[in-house]
Design an enzyme around this catalytic site. Structure first.
Site, mmCIF file in Angstrom:
data_model
loop_
_atom_site.group_PDB
_atom_site.id
_atom_site.type_symbol
_atom_site.label_atom_id
_atom_site.label_comp_id
_atom_site.label_asym_id
_atom_site.label_seq_id
_atom_site.Cartn_x
_atom_site.Cartn_y
_atom_site.Cartn_z
ATOM 1 C CB SER A 1 -1.139 -0.256 1.246
ATOM 2 O OG SER A 1 0.150 0.259 2.212
ATOM 3 C CE LYS B 1 -3.623 2.163 4.514
ATOM 4 N NZ LYS B 1 -3.184 1.492 3.204
#
Length: 284
Positions: free
Chosen positions: A58, A122
């Site tokens: 990701s 993230k």
């Protein structure tokens, strides 16, 4: 001469320690070592730095699968989520954060998923009060397009795959921070979003691999949109929790700031003789 002989005879009769005695001695020494080492390790990993291993793609190309990342636990202060091994979920500690400080847009942040408890990583895009939206892949922050520069197109083999994929690399810049994102062809479900207004005490997160990151762009972990605007937090996910996006992430779920790739066992699989970026002792 007689005395020397008696001494030699006595020395010869001293018995060597049995195997059981040797094992007991070894275990006592190990126990003493662990009694010192374990508390020091827990204190260091709880208050200073801990290592995290990247499990997914990701955050490609910034982080690759198997990267070992050093996470600064002191970056945003301490609360129950700062404890190693996610022990804060099982120990009845008071709410709140001590030595709290506000993150910076562009930080790579380690945090606990609000709906599942999984540890995630993230990039922080939006702070409380910020307006965030994507329109045709372009990221808008507070109504203004984020500075974006096309770099190159790369072909590569994704992790645990054999088919060659293609991604376009773009550099995004907010303030004095910049990073590289991977995007595929336009038309992905995260390319156009509702308008998000980040609530107080929360942040908005996105993965650098824009077409392979279930992050704050996706509505499944958010409260329902009203007239195309999502500005509330705290609702139950619209889908089973294990399938929900992270939604808005509460500040008290932040574990720390990822600062350096210490080492990686990722094997570069770029095609067309494209150069591979540095993967060891790489600042983020």
């Amino acid at each position: 001469m007689a005395t020397d002989g008696n001494t030699a005879e006595q020395d010869e009769t001293v018995e060597s320690p049995s195997l059981g005695a040797k094992l007991k001695q070894e275990l006592r020494e190990w126990a003493s070592t662990l009694a010192v080492f374990v508390p020091v390790f827990l204190l260091f990993s709880g208050l200073a730095y801990e290592q995290r291993v990247i499990p997914s793609e990701s955050m490609v190309p910034t982080l690759q699968v198997t990267d070992r990342v050093a996470v600064a636990k002191f970056a945003y202060g301490y609360d129950r989520y700062s404890l190693p091994f996610s022990m804060g979920r099982y120990i009845p500690l008071p709410e709140g954060r001590i030595f709290a400080s506000t993150p910076t847009r562009g930080d790579v942040v380690v945090f606990e998923h609000p709906h599942t408890g999984r540890v995630m990583i993230k990039r922080l895009i939006g702070l409380p009060g910020d307006q965030v939206q994507l329109i045709g892949e372009q990221l808008f922050l507070n109504g203004e397009p984020v500075e974006t520069e096309y770099l190159r197109t790369v072909r590569f083999v994704p992790h645990n795959d054999v088919a060659i994929g293609t991604s376009h690399e773009w550099r995004e810049t907010i303030g004095d921070k910049s990073w590289i994102t991977h995007r595929q062809e336009k038309g992905g479900r995260g390319d156009n979003t509702d308008l998000f207004i980040v609530p107080e005490g929360h942040v908005f997160m996105m993965g650098d691999n824009r077409d392979n990151s279930l992050d704050s762009r996706f509505p499944s972990g958010h409260c329902p949109a009203i007239d195309g605007v999502i500005d509330q937090a705290g609702c139950q996910p619209r889908v089973p929790a294990n399938l929900a996006s992270i939604g808005f992430v509460p500040m008290d779920h932040l574990i720390g700031r990822a600062e350096t790739v210490l080492v990686s066992f990722h094997k570069c699989k770029l095609q067309d003789e494209e150069p591979c970026r540095k993967r060891v002792w790489k600042g983020l």
